[in-house]
Design a protein around this motif. Structure first.
Motif, PDB file in Angstrom:
ATOM      1  N   ASP A  91       0.821  -1.209   0.000  1.00 17.82           N
ATOM      2  CA  ASP A  91       0.000   0.000   0.000  1.00 17.82           C
ATOM      3  C   ASP A  91       0.856   1.260   0.000  1.00 17.82           C
ATOM      4  N   LEU A  92       2.068   1.135   0.491  1.00 15.64           N
ATOM      5  CA  LEU A  92       2.948   2.283   0.704  1.00 15.64           C
ATOM      6  C   LEU A  92       4.380   1.798   0.602  1.00 15.64           C
ATOM      7  N   MET A  93       5.237   2.602  -0.007  1.00 14.89           N
ATOM      8  CA  MET A  93       6.643   2.191  -0.045  1.00 14.89           C
ATOM      9  C   MET A  93       7.571   3.390   0.015  1.00 14.89           C
ATOM     10  N   LEU A  94       8.709   3.135   0.629  1.00 15.61           N
ATOM     11  CA  LEU A  94       9.828   4.061   0.640  1.00 15.61           C
ATOM     12  C   LEU A  94      10.782   3.516  -0.407  1.00 15.61           C
TER      13      LEU A  94
ATOM     14  N   GLY B 202       6.242  10.484  -6.541  1.00 21.14           N
ATOM     15  CA  GLY B 202       5.838  10.175  -5.181  1.00 21.14           C
ATOM     16  C   GLY B 202       5.178  11.376  -4.534  1.00 21.14           C
ATOM     17  N   ILE B 203       4.708  11.174  -3.317  1.00 21.51           N
ATOM     18  CA  ILE B 203       4.073  12.288  -2.613  1.00 21.51           C
ATOM     19  C   ILE B 203       5.123  13.226  -2.023  1.00 21.51           C
TER      20      ILE B 203
ATOM     21  N   HIS C 274       2.429   6.277  -2.501  1.00 18.39           N
ATOM     22  CA  HIS C 274       1.171   5.570  -2.245  1.00 18.39           C
ATOM     23  C   HIS C 274       0.131   6.042  -3.253  1.00 18.39           C
ATOM     24  N   ARG C 275      -0.931   5.290  -3.394  1.00 21.55           N
ATOM     25  CA  ARG C 275      -1.960   5.614  -4.377  1.00 21.55           C
ATOM     26  C   ARG C 275      -2.803   6.797  -3.918  1.00 21.55           C
TER      27      ARG C 275
ATOM     28  N   MET D  59      -5.152   5.585   7.058  1.00 20.17           N
ATOM     29  CA  MET D  59      -4.034   5.102   7.855  1.00 20.17           C
ATOM     30  C   MET D  59      -2.762   4.984   7.019  1.00 20.17           C
ATOM     31  N   VAL D  60      -2.909   4.676   5.735  1.00 21.27           N
ATOM     32  CA  VAL D  60      -1.752   4.660   4.839  1.00 21.27           C
ATOM     33  C   VAL D  60      -1.161   6.069   4.759  1.00 21.27           C
ATOM     34  N   LYS D  61      -2.023   7.049   4.607  1.00 20.58           N
ATOM     35  CA  LYS D  61      -1.559   8.435   4.522  1.00 20.58           C
ATOM     36  C   LYS D  61      -0.958   8.891   5.840  1.00 20.58           C
TER      37      LYS D  61
END
Length: 293
Positions: free
Chosen positions: A151-154, A164-165, A269-270, A276-278
């Motif tokens: 769901d999330l990656m560095l 990316g964000i 992330h999408r 919670m992902v954010k």
């Protein structure tokens, strides 16, 4: 008994059962009222309601305390069991509240230290969230993300490869063994990640730009493998400063090696990611912005 009769069967109120259990345990209406944050008259009323339901006297006052009758002893056994089942059900349902899973991917050199501390703090702050962390090569993390497994990656990447964000420059440095330097060997041995791994082509191009001959002396998909091979004199390598250890020495312009500044760290992330992902992305962003990773 008919179906209609069953529907009229009295149901015991757990609040009433808890009241009589506490009175029996305390041996006193007054002490029980204090423990249940109630009044003595209220507790007495609850016991009387139970006695009206079952048609038996359940408690009697002794010389010094309140004692259960034979019927009271029977009821207390069932009452304790029902209250225990109620507590077990609440525990089971509390565990079922873990309804959100956040799947995070991080490069191997970010595992441990401040990153792990931050993830642990996030889990304590959000106990309803199940956190699943995967570490590995960035190419594998990127593929897992594209396959919907994260769901999330560095991510460490060549600058501008994936949006990316948030992003930060990834500083790199050349390292050699502190005890058994290999840089002066000819050809110069290189310790690298596998083909298509980070920094590999940059290392080769940089060495060739100096006019030096080179050879691949050691390949590993593990960061710890790269670190150990360099420390033991297998060759030089290119890693972020956070991956250098006391067993390494830093090389650079003094040895004629060019700086490599074409990489960045991004948080991805999408757009439709869960809250919670954010929230976790925000934690990672704070760490990176503060230079803590």
């Amino acid at each position: 008994m008919t179906a209609g009769a069953k529907s009229n069967t009295a149901l015991f109120d757990l609040d009433l059962l808890r009241a009589i259990v506490v009175v029996a345990d305390c041996g006193s209406f007054t002490t029980a009222a204090t423990r249940l944050h109630s009044t003595q008259s209220t507790i007495s009323q609850k016991v009387r309601r139970l006695e009206d339901m079952v048609g038996h006297r359940l408690l009697v006052r002794g010389n010094r305390d309140v004692l259960p009758t034979d019927a009271g002893q029977t009821l207390l056994g069932y009452a304790r069991h029902m209250l225990a089942l109620n507590d077990q059900m609440l525990e089971a349902l509390a565990g079922a509240m873990v309804g959100t899973t956040v799947r995070l991917g991080v490069p191997e050199d970010f595992v441990g230290g401040r990153t792990t501390n931050a993830l642990s703090a996030f889990s304590r702050q959000h106990p309803q969230v199940k956190l699943e962390v995967t570490s590995g090569l960035c190419r594998d993390l990127s593929q897992a993300y594209d396959n919907g497994e994260l769901d999330l990656m560095l991510l460490k990447q060549r600058r501008g490869t994936r949006e990316g964000i948030a992003s930060w420059p990834e500083r790199l440095q050349w390292i050699d063994s502190a005890r058994q330097p290999a840089f002066e060997l000819d050809p110069v041995p290189l310790v690298t990640f596998p083909p298509r791994g980070l920094y590999r082509e940059d290392m080769i191009n940089a060495i060739e730009s100096t006019g030096r001959r080179w050879r691949i002396s050691f390949t590993s998909s593990s960061l710890s493998g790269i670190q150990a091979a360099v420390a033991d004199g297998m060759g030089i390598s290119l890693l972020p400063p956070r991956a250098a250890t006391a067993d390494h020495q830093i090389l650079g312009a003094g040895q004629g090696l060019p700086a490599i500044d074409s990489y960045e760290i991004v948080i991805v992330h999408r757009s439709a990611a869960d809250a919670m992902v954010k929230a976790l992305a925000g934690v990672l962003q704070q760490l990176l912005a503060g230079g803590s990773l």
